[in-house]
Design a protein around this motif. Sequence first.
Motif, PDB file in Angstrom:
ATOM      1  N   LEU A  47     152.470  97.073  44.690  1.00  0.00           N
ATOM      2  CA  LEU A  47     153.769  96.717  44.116  1.00  0.00           C
ATOM      3  C   LEU A  47     154.874  97.617  44.641  1.00  0.00           C
ATOM      4  N   ALA A  67     160.684  90.916  42.697  1.00  0.00           N
ATOM      5  CA  ALA A  67     161.741  90.917  41.681  1.00  0.00           C
ATOM      6  C   ALA A  67     162.420  92.285  41.585  1.00  0.00           C
ATOM      7  N   LEU A  68     161.618  93.344  41.538  1.00  0.00           N
ATOM      8  CA  LEU A  68     162.204  94.689  41.450  1.00  0.00           C
ATOM      9  C   LEU A  68     162.916  95.077  42.740  1.00  0.00           C
ATOM     10  N   VAL A 127     156.150  90.879  40.919  1.00  0.00           N
ATOM     11  CA  VAL A 127     156.927  91.971  40.328  1.00  0.00           C
ATOM     12  C   VAL A 127     157.596  92.795  41.427  1.00  0.00           C
ATOM     13  N   PHE A 129     150.350  89.943  40.932  1.00  0.00           N
ATOM     14  CA  PHE A 129     151.161  90.881  40.149  1.00  0.00           C
ATOM     15  C   PHE A 129     152.031  91.741  41.056  1.00  0.00           C
TER      16      PHE A 129
END
Length: 327
Positions: free
Chosen positions: A200, A114-115, A111, A107
């Motif tokens: 993240l 991508a962000l 993510v 995760f």
Amino acid sequence: MIAYIVKSLAQAAMVMLAVALVAFSMFRFIGDPVSNLVGQEATIQDREELARELGLMDPFPIQFARFVGNAARLNFGVSYRQGRPVSDLIAERLPATVELAVLSALFALLVGIALGVYTAIRRDGILSHLILSVSLVGVSLPTFLIGIGLIWLFAVELRWLPSFGRGDTVKIGWWTTGLLTVSGLKSLVMPVLTLGFYQLTLIMRLVRAEMLETMRTEYVKFARARGVPERVIWFRHALKNTMVPVMTIAGLQLGGVIAFAIVTESVFQWPGLGALFVQAVQFVDIPVMAAYLMFVAFVFVVTNLVVDLLYFALDPRLRGTGAAAAH
């Protein structure tokens, strides 16, 4: 390449021996294993006989060598609290922790990349600034507070997700998984978000910084001058070169996720190794504490070794340096 692998394996072995020494020292300097295994009515002769059976009367080097040999065979003795082999306790709790850690790492990685790419490409956009502002929450707030906030929102107010436990599990051999049941999947959502949110934000900010730095390099400017489409520049040039340092950080984060899952498992009463370690600390269960320490060190060493080898394989500059050194 072979010399690099041998050198990395030697360094990994030295680290594991150092951690083994720390874990072994816990048996000698924290608590008394004889007192934990016998009752108060035991005589001095009984204590001496048990100490002799456990090998506690042997010299320190012999005891340490025996501990290392047993650890290599996954034999960490018997839990003082539960009276069961520590390896059995770890085998029961390992699937829950691995499942949580792997999903949290995936995760965070997917993510986060991508962000990071989006905020680098649209660095002046309103949504990018909003994402960066929210990411400060992941860096600033402690993990347990994020978990409590998710419980309040999704379990108390909305009542969408369970607030604790692992849900229903399916046994596949000795492995248990909650990925094949609805309640198991629901129980995973909040712990995965809580454990993966901090990683993240780190990955996202690293990808963004590396991409912005790469976009300012001369070869990217030359590609633009040649009329290469922006999409090709973003993903074939900038992102590809960004992934080398990102891979290093992401690989090390996997070990950190497993090591620091203790807080998340405590908040959500997740039946993993972290909860087992907390119980061991409360009851001074030295065999379990030593086994957990060795397990975390092993995860860090293996992930670091894999990352080093991947870095060596992907970065041609290191291969050139290794070849030059060999000659």
